[in-house]
Scaffold this motif. Structure first.
Motif, PDB file in Angstrom:
ATOM      1  N   GLU A   1     -12.329 -11.103 -45.001  1.00 31.78           N
ATOM      2  CA  GLU A   1     -11.825 -12.718 -45.481  1.00 31.78           C
ATOM      3  C   GLU A   1     -10.392 -12.751 -46.040  1.00 31.78           C
ATOM      4  O   GLU A   1     -10.008 -11.734 -46.662  1.00 31.78           O
ATOM      5  CB  GLU A   1     -12.983 -12.974 -46.518  1.00 31.78           C
TER       6      GLU A   1
ATOM      7  N   GLN B   1      -7.389 -15.734 -47.513  1.00 29.95           N
ATOM      8  CA  GLN B   1      -7.212 -17.129 -48.157  1.00 29.95           C
ATOM      9  C   GLN B   1      -5.742 -17.595 -48.221  1.00 29.95           C
ATOM     10  O   GLN B   1      -4.969 -16.555 -48.249  1.00 29.95           O
ATOM     11  CB  GLN B   1      -7.610 -17.199 -49.603  1.00 29.95           C
TER      12      GLN B   1
ATOM     13  N   HIS C   1      -3.037 -19.574 -50.003  1.00 26.75           N
ATOM     14  CA  HIS C   1      -2.633 -20.399 -51.252  1.00 26.75           C
ATOM     15  C   HIS C   1      -1.063 -21.218 -51.052  1.00 26.75           C
ATOM     16  O   HIS C   1      -0.351 -20.266 -50.479  1.00 26.75           O
ATOM     17  CB  HIS C   1      -2.470 -19.151 -52.199  1.00 26.75           C
TER      18      HIS C   1
ATOM     19  N   THR D   1     -17.801 -14.101 -53.192  1.00 24.91           N
ATOM     20  CA  THR D   1     -17.682 -15.743 -53.099  1.00 24.91           C
ATOM     21  C   THR D   1     -18.548 -16.388 -53.904  1.00 24.91           C
ATOM     22  O   THR D   1     -19.639 -15.996 -54.126  1.00 24.91           O
ATOM     23  CB  THR D   1     -17.680 -16.153 -51.433  1.00 24.91           C
TER      24      THR D   1
END
Length: 80
Positions: free
Chosen positions: A26, A28, A30, A49
């Motif tokens: 996983e 992300q 930003h 999560t």
């Protein structure tokens, strides 16, 4: 990199290798609204999560000793 109509991008292999990103990991993005830059961050497996925290909190809280048939469960769900 080109963004698809679904908003997807392919992370170049060099970046994946340097960051240790493997299939199933996983990540992300930003976004910095001041500089209009995005930073890709790999989520470490130990970081839970929100969904995983909810599942862990609810784990074992159900009544598993009820032996209802599928028809009985459906009737309960329908409010019958």
């Amino acid at each position: 990199m080109r963004v698809t109509t679904k908003g997807q991008v392919t992370i170049p292999i060099e970046v994946r290798e340097q960051m240790g990103i493997r299939p199933g990991d996983e990540v992300q993005f930003h976004f910095d609204v001041v500089t209009h830059t995005a930073h890709l961050v790999k989520i470490e497996p130990s970081a839970m999560t929100h969904g995983r925290r909810v599942v862990e909190r609810l784990r074992g809280s159900g009544s598993a000793n009820l032996e209802l048939s599928t028809d009985e469960i459906m009737a309960l769900m329908r409010g019958e």
